[in-house]
Design an enzyme around this catalytic site. Structure first.
Site, PDB file in Angstrom:
ATOM      1  N   SER A  21       0.813  -1.224   0.000  1.00  0.00           N
ATOM      2  CA  SER A  21       0.000   0.000   0.000  1.00  0.00           C
ATOM      3  C   SER A  21       0.849   1.279   0.000  1.00  0.00           C
ATOM      4  O   SER A  21       0.513   2.226  -0.715  1.00  0.00           O
ATOM      5  CB  SER A  21      -0.970   0.002   1.186  1.00  0.00           C
ATOM      6  OG  SER A  21      -1.960  -0.970   0.961  1.00  0.00           O
ATOM      7  N   LYS A  70      -9.364  -5.082  10.500  1.00  0.00           N
ATOM      8  CA  LYS A  70     -10.485  -4.558   9.710  1.00  0.00           C
ATOM      9  C   LYS A  70     -11.796  -4.504  10.502  1.00  0.00           C
ATOM     10  O   LYS A  70     -12.660  -3.693  10.210  1.00  0.00           O
ATOM     11  CB  LYS A  70     -10.679  -5.395   8.437  1.00  0.00           C
ATOM     12  CG  LYS A  70      -9.593  -5.155   7.397  1.00  0.00           C
ATOM     13  CD  LYS A  70      -9.886  -5.910   6.112  1.00  0.00           C
ATOM     14  CE  LYS A  70      -8.870  -5.565   5.044  1.00  0.00           C
ATOM     15  NZ  LYS A  70      -9.182  -6.170   3.754  1.00  0.00           N
ATOM     16  N   ASN A  91     -11.670  -1.033   5.448  1.00  0.00           N
ATOM     17  CA  ASN A  91     -10.264  -0.972   5.026  1.00  0.00           C
ATOM     18  C   ASN A  91      -9.821   0.474   4.816  1.00  0.00           C
ATOM     19  O   ASN A  91      -8.662   0.725   4.541  1.00  0.00           O
ATOM     20  CB  ASN A  91     -10.036  -1.790   3.744  1.00  0.00           C
ATOM     21  CG  ASN A  91     -10.639  -1.128   2.529  1.00  0.00           C
ATOM     22  OD1 ASN A  91     -11.556  -0.311   2.640  1.00  0.00           O
ATOM     23  ND2 ASN A  91     -10.145  -1.473   1.355  1.00  0.00           N
ATOM     24  N   ASP A 106     -12.949  -2.702  -0.733  1.00  0.00           N
ATOM     25  CA  ASP A 106     -12.468  -3.962  -1.331  1.00  0.00           C
ATOM     26  C   ASP A 106     -13.394  -4.470  -2.437  1.00  0.00           C
ATOM     27  O   ASP A 106     -12.956  -4.802  -3.546  1.00  0.00           O
ATOM     28  CB  ASP A 106     -12.340  -5.054  -0.261  1.00  0.00           C
ATOM     29  CG  ASP A 106     -11.052  -4.933   0.545  1.00  0.00           C
ATOM     30  OD1 ASP A 106     -10.094  -4.309   0.054  1.00  0.00           O
ATOM     31  OD2 ASP A 106     -11.011  -5.467   1.660  1.00  0.00           O
ATOM     32  N   GLY A 134     -13.166 -12.575   5.751  1.00  0.00           N
ATOM     33  CA  GLY A 134     -13.197 -11.111   5.685  1.00  0.00           C
ATOM     34  C   GLY A 134     -13.282 -10.581   4.262  1.00  0.00           C
ATOM     35  O   GLY A 134     -14.105  -9.705   3.966  1.00  0.00           O
ATOM     36  N   ASN A 155     -18.589 -22.540   1.747  1.00  0.00           N
ATOM     37  CA  ASN A 155     -17.461 -22.346   2.647  1.00  0.00           C
ATOM     38  C   ASN A 155     -17.218 -23.637   3.415  1.00  0.00           C
ATOM     39  O   ASN A 155     -18.160 -24.364   3.723  1.00  0.00           O
ATOM     40  CB  ASN A 155     -17.765 -21.204   3.625  1.00  0.00           C
ATOM     41  CG  ASN A 155     -16.520 -20.784   4.393  1.00  0.00           C
ATOM     42  OD1 ASN A 155     -15.462 -20.564   3.804  1.00  0.00           O
ATOM     43  ND2 ASN A 155     -16.621 -20.696   5.713  1.00  0.00           N
ATOM     44  N   ARG A 156     -15.943 -23.911   3.685  1.00  0.00           N
ATOM     45  CA  ARG A 156     -15.582 -25.108   4.446  1.00  0.00           C
ATOM     46  C   ARG A 156     -16.399 -25.177   5.735  1.00  0.00           C
ATOM     47  O   ARG A 156     -16.949 -26.213   6.075  1.00  0.00           O
ATOM     48  CB  ARG A 156     -14.076 -25.036   4.745  1.00  0.00           C
ATOM     49  CG  ARG A 156     -13.534 -26.152   5.580  1.00  0.00           C
ATOM     50  CD  ARG A 156     -12.042 -25.993   5.754  1.00  0.00           C
ATOM     51  NE  ARG A 156     -11.673 -24.758   6.463  1.00  0.00           N
ATOM     52  CZ  ARG A 156     -10.436 -24.407   6.748  1.00  0.00           C
ATOM     53  NH1 ARG A 156      -9.430 -25.176   6.371  1.00  0.00           N
ATOM     54  NH2 ARG A 156     -10.182 -23.283   7.390  1.00  0.00           N
ATOM     55  N   THR A 157     -16.497 -24.064   6.446  1.00  0.00           N
ATOM     56  CA  THR A 157     -17.329 -24.006   7.657  1.00  0.00           C
ATOM     57  C   THR A 157     -18.672 -23.396   7.251  1.00  0.00           C
ATOM     58  O   THR A 157     -18.786 -22.180   7.062  1.00  0.00           O
ATOM     59  CB  THR A 157     -16.642 -23.131   8.731  1.00  0.00           C
ATOM     60  OG1 THR A 157     -15.284 -23.565   8.860  1.00  0.00           O
ATOM     61  CG2 THR A 157     -17.350 -23.210  10.065  1.00  0.00           C
ATOM     62  N   LEU A 228      -8.868 -13.793  -5.557  1.00  0.00           N
ATOM     63  CA  LEU A 228      -8.471 -12.571  -4.838  1.00  0.00           C
ATOM     64  C   LEU A 228      -6.986 -12.561  -4.538  1.00  0.00           C
ATOM     65  O   LEU A 228      -6.411 -11.528  -4.209  1.00  0.00           O
ATOM     66  CB  LEU A 228      -9.266 -12.410  -3.533  1.00  0.00           C
ATOM     67  CG  LEU A 228     -10.781 -12.327  -3.628  1.00  0.00           C
ATOM     68  CD1 LEU A 228     -11.353 -11.748  -2.336  1.00  0.00           C
ATOM     69  CD2 LEU A 228     -11.252 -11.526  -4.813  1.00  0.00           C
ATOM     70  N   TYR A 230      -3.087 -12.330  -5.124  1.00  0.00           N
ATOM     71  CA  TYR A 230      -2.231 -11.732  -6.161  1.00  0.00           C
ATOM     72  C   TYR A 230      -0.778 -12.154  -6.014  1.00  0.00           C
ATOM     73  O   TYR A 230       0.100 -11.656  -6.709  1.00  0.00           O
ATOM     74  CB  TYR A 230      -2.374 -10.203  -6.212  1.00  0.00           C
ATOM     75  CG  TYR A 230      -2.206  -9.482  -4.905  1.00  0.00           C
ATOM     76  CD1 TYR A 230      -0.958  -9.198  -4.380  1.00  0.00           C
ATOM     77  CD2 TYR A 230      -3.326  -9.060  -4.203  1.00  0.00           C
ATOM     78  CE1 TYR A 230      -0.821  -8.527  -3.184  1.00  0.00           C
ATOM     79  CE2 TYR A 230      -3.207  -8.388  -3.002  1.00  0.00           C
ATOM     80  CZ  TYR A 230      -1.949  -8.119  -2.499  1.00  0.00           C
ATOM     81  OH  TYR A 230      -1.820  -7.449  -1.301  1.00  0.00           O
TER      82      TYR A 230
END
Ligand code: NAP
Length: 287
Positions: A21, A70, A91, A106, A134, A155-157, A228, A230
């Site tokens: 950033s 966050k 953010n 985001d 998040g 999602n896994r959970t 998402l 990078y």
């Protein structure tokens, strides 16, 4: 404040040494001939309130907040934007007369990046979110405010996917579905969804061979595959999706565009981002 006075900006996270950033915002400032400095700080959790109050006392116009603060930062803010209220994570802090207002750029950053790179827009899309952490919340909050046809969350959970769906349903009219993690194995899913967004860290360096259990053979040129992550710039998920003919986008664009949206909120100047994509890609490629 006169233009000859150097304005202060900062990013708070812990750890923070790896953050790109400061590079990104210093680049925007130079490109826009804006007189400012952007510094990175890693306060401890118990010092977060002091860090924000200190930056306010020093006249900072804007602050970015990254992992793990966050959500933790919210009690110290004067208010949240509608976007941040949905995802309950921020953010970007913008200084106002009331104090710092928390925003989340985001998700809109990701939408901007996909528009810029592929002309992709959320309206009418059927979007699968893989993961419900998040980053997924930020993305979901942004796409749910546009006229998407459907958001499917796996999602896994599963409970986390369910609570994200509940949060979204309070703020959006769009159809929201939660499926089991195993639904990624079902062929019909791939006929019913056009955009796949991996929001999990699976595939992130150094675990570059990891990948969510997506049936890659079911992807085709009608699909958009987004990661998402990078680092690396092309994950295994994106590499295999591209081989199937799908359009692909890494998290690089999201990173640059969320930064550009923060910069615009602080300065009212919208920076041109093409050169910033190049700068960040080169920096990542050079390790
Ligand atoms: P997070 O809050 O920790 O959430 C991680 C999510 O991934 C959770 O849903 C978690 O599932 C799932 N997950 C993690 N490991 C898994 C595994 N081995 N198998 C299955 N699911 C797994 O993290 P985050 O802040 O959302 O960040 C996620 C990714 O987004 C990171 O790679 C980060 O670098 C990237 N990101 C990119 C940008 C950008 O600007 N491009 C911005 C923010 C984040 P459970 O709920 O089951 O634990």
């Amino acid at each position: 404040m006169s233009d000859t006075e150097t304005k202060l900006f900062a990013v708070l996270g812990n750890p923070i040494a790896h953050s790109l950033s400061p590079l990104l915002h210093s680049f925007f400032m130079e490109q826009c001939h804006y007189n400012g400095v952007y510094l990175a700080f890693a306060p401890k959790k118990e010092e977060l309130a002091q860090a924000i109050a200190g930056l306010k006392a020093l006249g900072a116009k804007g602050i970015n907040v990254t992992i793990p603060y966050k959500e933790a930062v919210i009690p110290y803010l004067a208010d949240l934007t509608p976007q941040a209220k949905i995802c309950q994570a921020v953010n970007t802090l913008i200084l106002t007369e009331k104090g710092f207002i928390g925003d989340n750029t985001d998700g809109n950053g990701l939408i901007k990046a996909l528009e810029k790179q592929h002309g992709w827009q959320p309206e009418g899309r059927k979007i699968l979110l893989i993961g419900a952490g998040g980053a997924a919340k930020g993305v979901a909050a942004a796409i749910a405010r546009r006229q998407v046809a459907e958001i499917v969350i796996v999602n896994r959970t599963k409970e986390k996917a369910e609570s994200l769906a509940k949060l979204l349903a309070q703020h959006s009219e769009c159809l929201i579905k939660v499926l089991d993690w195993d639904a990624l194995q079902q062929e019909t899913l791939y006929q019913n969804v056009d955009t796949f967004i991996n929001t999990t860290p699976m595939g992130m360096s150094p675990h570059i061979e990891a990948m969510a259990p997506v049936r890659m053979e079911c992807l085709c040129e009608d699909h958009m595959a987004v990661d998402l992550i990078y680092n690396p710039l092309e994950t295994k998920f994106l590499r295999l999706a591209k081989a199937q003919g799908a359009k692909t986008a890494s998290g690089l664009g999201m990173f640059v565009e969320q930064g550009a949206l923060s910069f615009a909120a602080w300065t009212t100047i919208t920076p041109e981002t093409t050169d910033a994509y190049r700068l960040i890609a080169e920096t990542l490629n050079n390790g």
